[in-house]
Design a protein around this motif. Structure first.
Motif, PDB file in Angstrom:
ATOM      1  N   ASN A  23       1.094  -1.125   0.011  1.00  0.00           N
ATOM      2  CA  ASN A  23       0.114   0.065  -0.025  1.00  0.00           C
ATOM      3  C   ASN A  23       0.836   1.254   0.085  1.00  0.00           C
ATOM      4  OD1 ASN A  23       0.930   0.032   2.741  1.00  0.00           O
ATOM      5  ND2 ASN A  23      -0.966  -0.731   3.680  1.00  0.00           N
ATOM      6  N   ARG A  24       2.322   1.043  -0.290  1.00  0.00           N
ATOM      7  CA  ARG A  24       3.100   2.243  -0.319  1.00  0.00           C
ATOM      8  C   ARG A  24       4.056   2.078  -1.352  1.00  0.00           C
ATOM      9  NH1 ARG A  24       4.662   6.089   3.022  1.00  0.00           N
ATOM     10  NH2 ARG A  24       6.979   7.108   2.672  1.00  0.00           N
ATOM     11  N   VAL A  25       4.237   3.048  -2.294  1.00  0.00           N
ATOM     12  CA  VAL A  25       5.084   3.001  -3.332  1.00  0.00           C
ATOM     13  C   VAL A  25       6.049   4.184  -3.376  1.00  0.00           C
ATOM     14  CG1 VAL A  25       5.544   2.908  -5.906  1.00  0.00           C
ATOM     15  CG2 VAL A  25       3.701   1.596  -5.020  1.00  0.00           C
ATOM     16  N   SER A  26       7.525   3.786  -3.397  1.00  0.00           N
ATOM     17  CA  SER A  26       8.581   4.709  -3.126  1.00  0.00           C
ATOM     18  C   SER A  26       9.003   4.818  -4.651  1.00  0.00           C
ATOM     19  CB  SER A  26       9.533   4.423  -2.117  1.00  0.00           C
ATOM     20  OG  SER A  26       9.223   4.212  -0.678  1.00  0.00           O
ATOM     21  N   ILE A  27       9.273   6.273  -4.895  1.00  0.00           N
ATOM     22  CA  ILE A  27       9.668   6.693  -6.216  1.00  0.00           C
ATOM     23  C   ILE A  27      11.357   7.123  -6.007  1.00  0.00           C
ATOM     24  CG2 ILE A  27       9.827   8.237  -8.227  1.00  0.00           C
ATOM     25  CD1 ILE A  27       6.588   8.401  -7.821  1.00  0.00           C
ATOM     26  N   THR A  28      12.077   6.508  -6.343  1.00  0.00           N
ATOM     27  CA  THR A  28      13.745   6.595  -5.997  1.00  0.00           C
ATOM     28  C   THR A  28      14.257   6.840  -7.442  1.00  0.00           C
ATOM     29  OG1 THR A  28      14.275   4.110  -6.312  1.00  0.00           O
ATOM     30  CG2 THR A  28      13.841   5.224  -4.108  1.00  0.00           C
ATOM     31  N   ALA A  29      15.727   7.076  -7.562  1.00  0.00           N
ATOM     32  CA  ALA A  29      16.289   7.657  -8.737  1.00  0.00           C
ATOM     33  C   ALA A  29      16.281   6.456  -9.906  1.00  0.00           C
ATOM     34  CB  ALA A  29      17.824   8.095  -8.371  1.00  0.00           C
ATOM     35  N   ASP A  30      16.310   5.045  -9.431  1.00  0.00           N
ATOM     36  CA  ASP A  30      16.278   4.219 -10.308  1.00  0.00           C
ATOM     37  C   ASP A  30      14.839   3.460 -10.380  1.00  0.00           C
ATOM     38  OD1 ASP A  30      16.313   3.088  -7.626  1.00  0.00           O
ATOM     39  OD2 ASP A  30      17.832   1.586  -8.027  1.00  0.00           O
ATOM     40  N   PHE A  31      13.725   4.026  -9.992  1.00  0.00           N
ATOM     41  CA  PHE A  31      12.296   3.662  -9.938  1.00  0.00           C
ATOM     42  C   PHE A  31      12.085   3.176 -11.337  1.00  0.00           C
ATOM     43  CE2 PHE A  31       7.968   4.269 -10.169  1.00  0.00           C
ATOM     44  CZ  PHE A  31       7.507   3.021  -9.101  1.00  0.00           C
ATOM     45  N   ASP A  32      11.534   2.201 -11.825  1.00  0.00           N
ATOM     46  CA  ASP A  32      11.026   1.860 -13.266  1.00  0.00           C
ATOM     47  C   ASP A  32       9.869   1.070 -13.229  1.00  0.00           C
ATOM     48  OD1 ASP A  32      11.830  -0.592 -12.015  1.00  0.00           O
ATOM     49  OD2 ASP A  32      12.844  -1.441 -13.577  1.00  0.00           O
ATOM     50  N   GLY A  33       9.062   1.521 -12.068  1.00  0.00           N
ATOM     51  CA  GLY A  33       7.400   1.107 -12.035  1.00  0.00           C
ATOM     52  C   GLY A  33       7.443  -0.060 -11.139  1.00  0.00           C
ATOM     53  N   SER A  34       6.057  -0.151 -10.866  1.00  0.00           N
ATOM     54  CA  SER A  34       5.856  -1.421  -9.729  1.00  0.00           C
ATOM     55  C   SER A  34       4.677  -2.121  -9.895  1.00  0.00           C
ATOM     56  CB  SER A  34       5.732  -0.539  -8.194  1.00  0.00           C
ATOM     57  OG  SER A  34       5.272  -1.403  -7.263  1.00  0.00           O
ATOM     58  N   GLU A  35       4.626  -3.359  -9.517  1.00  0.00           N
ATOM     59  CA  GLU A  35       3.338  -4.212  -9.775  1.00  0.00           C
ATOM     60  C   GLU A  35       2.829  -4.624  -8.578  1.00  0.00           C
ATOM     61  OE1 GLU A  35       2.375  -8.029 -12.321  1.00  0.00           O
ATOM     62  OE2 GLU A  35       4.195  -8.223 -11.228  1.00  0.00           O
ATOM     63  N   ILE A  36       1.571  -4.089  -8.525  1.00  0.00           N
ATOM     64  CA  ILE A  36       0.420  -4.131  -7.356  1.00  0.00           C
ATOM     65  C   ILE A  36      -0.397  -5.320  -7.672  1.00  0.00           C
ATOM     66  CG2 ILE A  36      -1.161  -3.093  -5.668  1.00  0.00           C
ATOM     67  CD1 ILE A  36       1.735  -1.493  -5.876  1.00  0.00           C
ATOM     68  N   LEU A  37      -0.492  -6.591  -6.514  1.00  0.00           N
ATOM     69  CA  LEU A  37      -1.183  -7.543  -6.570  1.00  0.00           C
ATOM     70  C   LEU A  37      -2.697  -7.174  -5.780  1.00  0.00           C
ATOM     71  CD1 LEU A  37      -2.139 -10.407  -6.978  1.00  0.00           C
ATOM     72  CD2 LEU A  37      -0.858 -11.057  -5.119  1.00  0.00           C
ATOM     73  N   ILE A  38      -3.689  -7.153  -6.352  1.00  0.00           N
ATOM     74  CA  ILE A  38      -4.923  -6.784  -5.730  1.00  0.00           C
ATOM     75  C   ILE A  38      -5.581  -8.108  -5.552  1.00  0.00           C
ATOM     76  CG2 ILE A  38      -7.198  -5.321  -5.740  1.00  0.00           C
ATOM     77  CD1 ILE A  38      -5.548  -3.510  -7.637  1.00  0.00           C
ATOM     78  N   TYR A  39      -6.304  -8.512  -4.268  1.00  0.00           N
ATOM     79  CA  TYR A  39      -6.678  -9.899  -4.115  1.00  0.00           C
ATOM     80  C   TYR A  39      -7.998  -9.815  -3.284  1.00  0.00           C
ATOM     81  CZ  TYR A  39      -3.866  -9.935  -0.084  1.00  0.00           C
ATOM     82  OH  TYR A  39      -3.229  -9.477   1.075  1.00  0.00           O
ATOM     83  N   GLY A  40      -8.733 -10.556  -3.064  1.00  0.00           N
ATOM     84  CA  GLY A  40      -9.886 -10.527  -2.288  1.00  0.00           C
ATOM     85  C   GLY A  40     -10.866 -11.793  -2.222  1.00  0.00           C
ATOM     86  N   ALA A  41     -11.734 -11.718  -1.580  1.00  0.00           N
ATOM     87  CA  ALA A  41     -12.728 -12.833  -1.369  1.00  0.00           C
ATOM     88  C   ALA A  41     -14.243 -12.075  -1.161  1.00  0.00           C
ATOM     89  CB  ALA A  41     -12.613 -13.767  -0.405  1.00  0.00           C
TER      90      ALA A  41
END
Length: 251
Positions: A28-46
């Motif tokens: 639930n938190r994404v940090s943008i740094t100098a070498d940040f090239d994207g992020s994949e978030i898994l969203i799951y539930g029931a």
């Protein structure tokens, strides 16, 4: 008398929702740094139920991820006297910096127009463009052009069939956040649908924030613009001198 009326009132009241959502995020938190090239978030539930699975239309799931919204000015270039110039523009009151829609099936089949209007599920409904018709001819074409540009930049996505649903109970999907993220809160919305109608919703938040050197530069540029400008000039001068010195050594 009141003791006897209470059970009757409970029976006459609307029934509780038979289906609700229990969900989670891989982060639930994404940090943008100098070498940040994207992020994949898994969203799951029931799906949590107070009664047996309803018969009839199968359950459908829609997941949206929406980035911070800002006003956008869309300009059209026309050729005048052999020169391309900005000849018309339209201001979009509010457009998400990022928007992804993941579904279990085709949007046109699982979501009614009424529910789409009410919950602003699709990208077109998420964009608020009030009063644009007076600014330019064919103003809707400007909005469509913005949609095409941001889709080509991978900032607007429609992922039909990307949500996996198991036994009408468990669901999951992966949403890739691009490298050109805007800092702020990203709203994740989850919808359960039957017969094109939304029967349950839930919201979660992903916080995106610059960290490290990126945060330092961002803060300086906004809080101390004069110092940031002077420092940029000094660094540019040093870089130019270093390039010139290296060129002389090579010769």
């Amino acid at each position: 008398m009141i003791r006897w009326l209470l059970p009757l009132l409970l029976l006459a009241s609307p029934a509780l929702a038979e289906e609700s959502i229990v969900s989670g995020l891989s982060q639930n938190r994404v940090s943008i740094t100098a070498d940040f090239d994207g992020s994949e978030i898994l969203i799951y539930g029931a799906v949590k139920r107070e009664a047996p699975v309803p018969k009839g239309s199968p359950l459908q799931v829609i997941v949206t991820v929406e980035g911070p919204s800002t006003p956008v000015i869309v300009r059209r270039k026309d050729r005048v006297a052999g020169i391309w110039i900005n000849n018309a523009e339209v201001r979009v009151d509010s457009a998400p910096s990022f928007y992804a829609v993941a579904t279990t099936g085709p949007l046109s089949d699982i979501l009614s127009d009424t529910e789409n209007l009410r919950h602003r599920v699709t990208i077109e409904r998420a964009i608020r463009a009030v009063g644009i018709t007076g600014e330019a001819d064919q103003a809707d074409a400007f909005v469509q052009a913005m949609l095409r540009v941001r889709s080509n930049e991978d900032r607007y996505r429609v992922l039909e069939g990307a949500v996996q649903l198991t036994d009408d109970t468990l669901f999951r999907t992966d949403v890739v956040l691009p490298s050109n993220l805007t800092e702020g809160e990203y709203t994740v919305r989850l919808f359960l649908l039957r017969d094109g109608k939304v029967v349950a919703t839930q919201e979660r938040v992903i916080r995106v924030r610059k960290e490290g050197l990126e945060r330092f530069i961002f803060t300086m540029a906004h809080d101390q613009p004069l110092l940031y400008g002077l420092l940029s000039l000094v660094l540019a001068g040093i870089a130019g001198w270093a390039a010139s010195a290296a060129f002389r050594l090579i010769r």
